[in-house]
Design a protein around this motif. Structure first.
Motif, PDB file in Angstrom:
ATOM      1  N   ALA A  44       0.907  -1.355   0.098  1.00 48.43           N
ATOM      2  CA  ALA A  44       0.283  -0.021  -0.131  1.00 48.43           C
ATOM      3  C   ALA A  44       0.635   1.418   0.122  1.00 48.43           C
ATOM      4  O   ALA A  44       1.698   1.433   0.724  1.00 48.43           O
ATOM      5  CB  ALA A  44      -0.911   0.019   1.269  1.00 48.43           C
ATOM      6  N   ASP A  45       0.655   2.157  -0.952  1.00 52.49           N
ATOM      7  CA  ASP A  45       1.222   3.024  -1.004  1.00 52.49           C
ATOM      8  C   ASP A  45       1.341   4.400  -0.508  1.00 52.49           C
ATOM      9  O   ASP A  45       0.345   5.798  -0.230  1.00 52.49           O
ATOM     10  CB  ASP A  45       1.523   3.896  -2.682  1.00 52.49           C
ATOM     11  N   ILE A  46       1.266   4.135   0.945  1.00 55.99           N
ATOM     12  CA  ILE A  46       0.684   5.081   2.069  1.00 55.99           C
ATOM     13  C   ILE A  46       2.318   5.387   2.384  1.00 55.99           C
ATOM     14  O   ILE A  46       2.275   4.669   3.867  1.00 55.99           O
ATOM     15  CB  ILE A  46      -0.055   4.316   2.960  1.00 55.99           C
ATOM     16  N   ASP A  47       2.653   6.508   2.164  1.00 59.29           N
ATOM     17  CA  ASP A  47       3.432   7.149   3.059  1.00 59.29           C
ATOM     18  C   ASP A  47       3.964   7.112   4.553  1.00 59.29           C
ATOM     19  O   ASP A  47       5.082   6.440   4.804  1.00 59.29           O
ATOM     20  CB  ASP A  47       4.338   8.807   2.639  1.00 59.29           C
ATOM     21  N   ALA A  48       2.977   7.406   5.162  1.00 64.10           N
ATOM     22  CA  ALA A  48       3.111   7.426   6.777  1.00 64.10           C
ATOM     23  C   ALA A  48       2.745   5.956   7.685  1.00 64.10           C
ATOM     24  O   ALA A  48       3.856   5.442   8.542  1.00 64.10           O
ATOM     25  CB  ALA A  48       1.782   8.072   7.224  1.00 64.10           C
ATOM     26  N   ASP A  49       3.007   4.858   6.736  1.00 62.99           N
ATOM     27  CA  ASP A  49       3.126   3.702   7.157  1.00 62.99           C
ATOM     28  C   ASP A  49       4.019   2.826   6.895  1.00 62.99           C
ATOM     29  O   ASP A  49       4.802   2.588   7.458  1.00 62.99           O
ATOM     30  CB  ASP A  49       1.951   2.864   6.727  1.00 62.99           C
ATOM     31  N   ILE A  50       4.260   3.411   5.129  1.00 69.74           N
ATOM     32  CA  ILE A  50       5.696   3.015   5.208  1.00 69.74           C
ATOM     33  C   ILE A  50       7.150   3.532   6.200  1.00 69.74           C
ATOM     34  O   ILE A  50       7.946   2.668   7.124  1.00 69.74           O
ATOM     35  CB  ILE A  50       6.332   3.558   3.764  1.00 69.74           C
ATOM     36  N   CYS A  51       6.901   4.729   6.086  1.00 68.60           N
ATOM     37  CA  CYS A  51       8.161   5.229   7.295  1.00 68.60           C
ATOM     38  C   CYS A  51       7.840   4.853   8.400  1.00 68.60           C
ATOM     39  O   CYS A  51       8.550   4.773   9.365  1.00 68.60           O
ATOM     40  CB  CYS A  51       7.617   6.474   6.853  1.00 68.60           C
ATOM     41  N   ALA A  52       6.870   4.090   8.913  1.00 62.12           N
ATOM     42  CA  ALA A  52       6.718   3.737  10.409  1.00 62.12           C
ATOM     43  C   ALA A  52       7.105   2.361  10.200  1.00 62.12           C
ATOM     44  O   ALA A  52       7.637   2.201  10.784  1.00 62.12           O
ATOM     45  CB  ALA A  52       5.433   3.680  10.390  1.00 62.12           C
ATOM     46  N   ASP A  53       6.749   1.059   9.351  1.00 60.03           N
ATOM     47  CA  ASP A  53       6.982   0.760   9.241  1.00 60.03           C
ATOM     48  C   ASP A  53       9.230   0.114   8.618  1.00 60.03           C
ATOM     49  O   ASP A  53       9.485  -0.664   9.614  1.00 60.03           O
ATOM     50  CB  ASP A  53       6.439  -0.449   8.227  1.00 60.03           C
ATOM     51  N   LEU A  54       9.105   1.559   8.516  1.00 59.91           N
ATOM     52  CA  LEU A  54      10.886   1.514   7.698  1.00 59.91           C
ATOM     53  C   LEU A  54      11.624   1.847   9.013  1.00 59.91           C
ATOM     54  O   LEU A  54      12.662   1.841   8.580  1.00 59.91           O
ATOM     55  CB  LEU A  54      10.995   1.506   6.767  1.00 59.91           C
ATOM     56  N   SER A  55      10.738   2.862   9.739  1.00 56.36           N
ATOM     57  CA  SER A  55      11.767   3.763  10.605  1.00 56.36           C
ATOM     58  C   SER A  55      12.707   4.168   9.480  1.00 56.36           C
ATOM     59  O   SER A  55      13.472   5.030   9.969  1.00 56.36           O
ATOM     60  CB  SER A  55      12.357   3.222  11.387  1.00 56.36           C
ATOM     61  N   LEU A  56      11.709   5.367   8.889  1.00 55.97           N
ATOM     62  CA  LEU A  56      11.991   6.148   7.922  1.00 55.97           C
ATOM     63  C   LEU A  56      11.731   7.218   8.183  1.00 55.97           C
ATOM     64  O   LEU A  56      10.483   7.325   8.255  1.00 55.97           O
ATOM     65  CB  LEU A  56      11.900   6.134   6.379  1.00 55.97           C
ATOM     66  N   ASP A  57      11.882   8.777   8.248  1.00 53.43           N
ATOM     67  CA  ASP A  57      11.638   9.875   7.819  1.00 53.43           C
ATOM     68  C   ASP A  57      10.913  10.188   6.962  1.00 53.43           C
ATOM     69  O   ASP A  57      11.831   9.773   5.439  1.00 53.43           O
ATOM     70  CB  ASP A  57      13.264  11.128   7.845  1.00 53.43           C
ATOM     71  N   ARG A  58      10.685  10.982   6.230  1.00 47.79           N
ATOM     72  CA  ARG A  58       9.107  11.191   5.208  1.00 47.79           C
ATOM     73  C   ARG A  58      10.161  11.763   4.045  1.00 47.79           C
ATOM     74  O   ARG A  58       9.794  11.134   2.633  1.00 47.79           O
ATOM     75  CB  ARG A  58       8.024  11.865   5.866  1.00 47.79           C
TER      76      ARG A  58
END
Length: 118
Positions: A44-58
């Motif tokens: 799912a192309d949801i920035d907030a979820d991907i950043c949270a899952d990967l501990s990445l800065d947006r």
């Protein structure tokens, strides 16, 4: 079905990430792991979820995402991120799993039919 592992073709990967920064390469591997964990091979192309899952800065994610799309490593379609190779491998893995399941059932039925009754 979620997969705890995926085939990793080292030379293909190395050739594919040539001229990418270590930072982009690292994020790419993590994104692939998320893709392979999905039963349908789509993230799912949801920035907030991907950043949270990967501990990445947006901001980092936005920059790397754009580069991976530009390089053809990811495709954004219908609200999902897809990797072409992963889509093929996920489909193959599902086909193998279904074939093994069918073979197991078939073998179990044959054994049951030939088993002596007590």
């Amino acid at each position: 079905m979620s997969r705890p592992w995926f085939k990793f073709y080292t030379r293909d990967f190395r050739d594919g990430v040539r001229r990418m920064s270590p930072e982009t390469t690292g994020v790419y591997v993590l994104v692939l792991s998320l893709i392979y964990e999905r039963a349908d091979g789509k993230l799912a192309d949801i920035d907030a979820d991907i950043c949270a899952d990967l501990s990445l800065d947006r901001r980092l994610w936005k920059r790397v995402r754009a580069e991976l799309i530009e390089r053809g490593k990811l495709t954004a379609s219908d609200g999902f991120l897809v990797n072409a190779r992963a889509a093929i491998e996920v489909r193959r893995a599902e086909d193998v799993a279904q074939l093994r399941q069918k073979s197991g059932r078939s073998g179990g039925c044959k054994r049951l039919a030939t088993r002596p009754t007590r």
